[in-house]
Structure formats: structure tokens, C-alpha cells
Enzyme design. Structure first.
Site, PDB file in Angstrom:
ATOM      1  N   ASP A   1      29.470  37.928  47.330  1.00  0.00           N
ATOM      2  CA  ASP A   1      30.807  38.517  47.395  1.00  0.00           C
ATOM      3  C   ASP A   1      30.983  39.042  48.823  1.00  0.00           C
ATOM      4  O   ASP A   1      30.003  39.174  49.570  1.00  0.00           O
ATOM      5  CB  ASP A   1      30.916  39.656  46.376  1.00  0.00           C
ATOM      6  CG  ASP A   1      32.282  40.322  46.390  1.00  0.00           C
ATOM      7  OD1 ASP A   1      33.287  39.633  46.612  1.00  0.00           O
ATOM      8  OD2 ASP A   1      32.326  41.548  46.200  1.00  0.00           O
TER       9      ASP A   1
ATOM     10  N   ASP B   1      33.591  41.895  49.973  1.00  0.00           N
ATOM     11  CA  ASP B   1      33.830  43.343  50.023  1.00  0.00           C
ATOM     12  C   ASP B   1      32.723  44.107  49.316  1.00  0.00           C
ATOM     13  O   ASP B   1      32.407  43.836  48.158  1.00  0.00           O
ATOM     14  CB  ASP B   1      35.174  43.686  49.363  1.00  0.00           C
ATOM     15  CG  ASP B   1      36.349  43.167  50.172  1.00  0.00           C
ATOM     16  OD1 ASP B   1      36.139  42.790  51.329  1.00  0.00           O
ATOM     17  OD2 ASP B   1      37.470  43.139  49.639  1.00  0.00           O
TER      18      ASP B   1
ATOM     19  N   ARG C   1      44.676  40.427  43.723  1.00  0.00           N
ATOM     20  CA  ARG C   1      45.787  41.238  44.243  1.00  0.00           C
ATOM     21  C   ARG C   1      46.846  41.518  43.181  1.00  0.00           C
ATOM     22  O   ARG C   1      47.268  42.659  42.996  1.00  0.00           O
ATOM     23  CB  ARG C   1      46.411  40.529  45.442  1.00  0.00           C
ATOM     24  CG  ARG C   1      47.390  41.396  46.229  1.00  0.00           C
ATOM     25  CD  ARG C   1      48.030  40.601  47.351  1.00  0.00           C
ATOM     26  NE  ARG C   1      47.014  39.941  48.174  1.00  0.00           N
ATOM     27  CZ  ARG C   1      47.257  38.911  48.974  1.00  0.00           C
ATOM     28  NH1 ARG C   1      48.455  38.404  49.059  1.00  0.00           N
ATOM     29  NH2 ARG C   1      46.277  38.378  49.683  1.00  0.00           N
TER      30      ARG C   1
ATOM     31  N   SER D   1      39.417  37.338  47.484  1.00  0.00           N
ATOM     32  CA  SER D   1      40.341  37.689  48.566  1.00  0.00           C
ATOM     33  C   SER D   1      40.826  36.450  49.306  1.00  0.00           C
ATOM     34  O   SER D   1      40.039  35.611  49.725  1.00  0.00           O
ATOM     35  CB  SER D   1      39.659  38.636  49.557  1.00  0.00           C
ATOM     36  OG  SER D   1      40.492  38.840  50.688  1.00  0.00           O
TER      37      SER D   1
ATOM     38  N   ASN E   1      42.119  36.747  52.104  1.00  0.00           N
ATOM     39  CA  ASN E   1      41.921  37.133  53.501  1.00  0.00           C
ATOM     40  C   ASN E   1      40.475  36.979  53.954  1.00  0.00           C
ATOM     41  O   ASN E   1      40.144  37.313  55.090  1.00  0.00           O
ATOM     42  CB  ASN E   1      42.358  38.590  53.711  1.00  0.00           C
ATOM     43  CG  ASN E   1      43.810  38.798  53.350  1.00  0.00           C
ATOM     44  OD1 ASN E   1      44.682  38.061  53.777  1.00  0.00           O
ATOM     45  ND2 ASN E   1      44.079  39.811  52.536  1.00  0.00           N
TER      46      ASN E   1
ATOM     47  N   ASP F   1      28.889  43.744  44.175  1.00  0.00           N
ATOM     48  CA  ASP F   1      28.928  45.203  44.079  1.00  0.00           C
ATOM     49  C   ASP F   1      29.880  45.680  43.001  1.00  0.00           C
ATOM     50  O   ASP F   1      29.938  46.877  42.715  1.00  0.00           O
ATOM     51  CB  ASP F   1      29.339  45.819  45.422  1.00  0.00           C
ATOM     52  CG  ASP F   1      30.829  45.667  45.694  1.00  0.00           C
ATOM     53  OD1 ASP F   1      31.478  46.658  46.073  1.00  0.00           O
ATOM     54  OD2 ASP F   1      31.353  44.546  45.516  1.00  0.00           O
TER      55      ASP F   1
END
Length: 217
Positions: free
Chosen positions: A9, A11, A49, A116, A118, A170
Site C-alpha cells: 500500500d 499511504d 475517495r 489512490s 494520485n 496499515d
């Protein structure tokens, strides 16, 4: 079956952009007339999102049509991009560089598995695009975590089976996604939160590749 690939992952594992997400979501909530706490923001980790927006609107008791929700999600993302565009290699979490060096020495394949959209921008900003053999982000999937799609696509692109993969996550939703995908999952964070993980450590800095491979046998 021997492990051939590590799937990460983004983030909270490679970088910590949670504070930027929180700042952008809180700004949106404030403009809608209410506030959200950092503790509330934990519920949004690993969630897409639009799903995050739905959770926030529910918190504020607000119901909106889809076109308005799309506008708000785009507005939040714009604020978030302003923040992450300032990121550099200094934002890579401690221990990541050392761990990835061990991964390469061990001859393991690597993939990013992030919901994401991004993620490519962030990898470019921190100089880690070339650290991954495959990058699966929000533009390549139709289902967010805890659905295992992001990790199953990563395994497919690396041409390995799920049983040959270790996932590093996480978030509770991410750990569940890895387990549902039939993979060995390393949870990074609190053992009390990441109870589904096969192995839990505070961060990559607390692990060695050798240790992970041994535990996953």
C-alpha cells in the site's frame, strides 16, 4: 509455495499522506458547516475517495445528488494535490529505503496496490516510481478495499499467484483485502487494530525481508 512478490500500500506504508487527506477533508467538512476530528479520519484510511465522501456526508447528516458529490470530491482532491505536490524524498517513511534494498537483493518482485488515483504523482514526487515492477492505483480498479481487486491485479501483472505474495498494509480495510485475496498480510501499526494480519509490526523500519519470508513459510 515460496514467496515471489511483495505488494505495498502507499499511504501509511511508504509515505504518510494521512495528514494531507485529513486537512483537505476537514476543509470540505468545515465549508459544509461541521467539523471532523483526526480520530474520525482514521475511518477513511484505505477507503476510496467517493466512499470517504459518503462517510463524511453521513457524519454531517447531509444528503446530496451524485453530481454535487462529484463536484465536492473533485474540490477536495484539488486541495489535497496542492499539498502533496510539495512532497519530496524527505517524506519517505523511515526504514523504507533499507527495506526496499533488501527486497531487491532477495530478487523479489514488487507492486504498489493503492486505491489512490494520485499514487503515480506521489511516487514521482518522492522518486520511487522505479522501485515498483507494477503500479496498480485507483485508475485501474473498479472496487476499493476491502475488495481484493487491487492486490489481485497486482499479482496478475507480476505474473505470480496470490499465494506467492505478501501484502504490506496499515489500514484495516487493506489488511482485509489482502486476506480476501489469499495473500500473507503484514500489518503496519497497532496489533489491536490490525487483528486480521498474519504479522504485525510498527513500520517497515522494524522488519527485515528475511524475517517476513521466514514468517510467511
Amino acid at each position: 509455495m515460496p514467496i515471489k512478490a511483495f505488494l505495498f500500500d502507499l499511504d501509511g506504508v511508504i509515505v504518510d499522506t494521512a495528514i494531507y487527506h485529513y486537512q483537505a477533508w476537514r476543509r470540505l467538512a468545515n465549508e459544509l458547516g461541521f467539523d471532523i476530528s483526526e480520530q474520525f479520519n482514521e475511518r477513511l484510511k484505505g477507503v476510496s475517495r467517493m466512499e470517504s465522501l459518503d462517510i463524511i456526508l453521513a457524519q454531517g447528516g447531509i444528503t446530496l445528488p451524485d453530481d454535487k458529490k462529484n463536484d465536492l470530491a473533485a474540490q477536495k482532491n484539488g486541495w489535497y494535490l496542492e499539498l502533496v505536490s510539495r512532497m519530496t524524498s524527505d517524506d519517505i517513511l523511515p526504514g523504507v529505503a533499507t527495506f526496499f534494498s533488501q527486497v531487491r537483493k532477495a530478487g523479489l518482485k514488487t507492486a504498489l496496490g493503492s486505491v489512490s488515483k494520485n499514487a503515480p504523482l506521489i511516487l514521482e514526487r518522492i522518486g520511487m516510481t522505479n522501485a515498483f515492477d507494477a503500479i496498480i492505483d485507483g485508475t485501474k480498479i473498479s472496487k476499493g478495499k476491502p475488495d481484493p481487486e487491487v492486490f489481485l491485479k497486482g499479482a496478475a501483472e507480476l505474473e505470480v499467484s496470490p499465494a506467492e505474495c505478501v501484502v504490506f498494509e496499515d489500514a484495516v480495510a487493506g489488511v482485509e483485502a489482502g486476506k480476501r485475496g489469499g495473500m500473507f498480510v503484514v500489518g503496519l501499526g497497532s496489533p489491536d487494530m490490525l487483528i486480521q494480519a498474519d504479522l504485525v509490526a510498527p513500520s517497515l523500519a522494524a522488519l527485515t525481508v528475511e524475517e517476513v519470508l521466514k514468517k510467511s513459510e
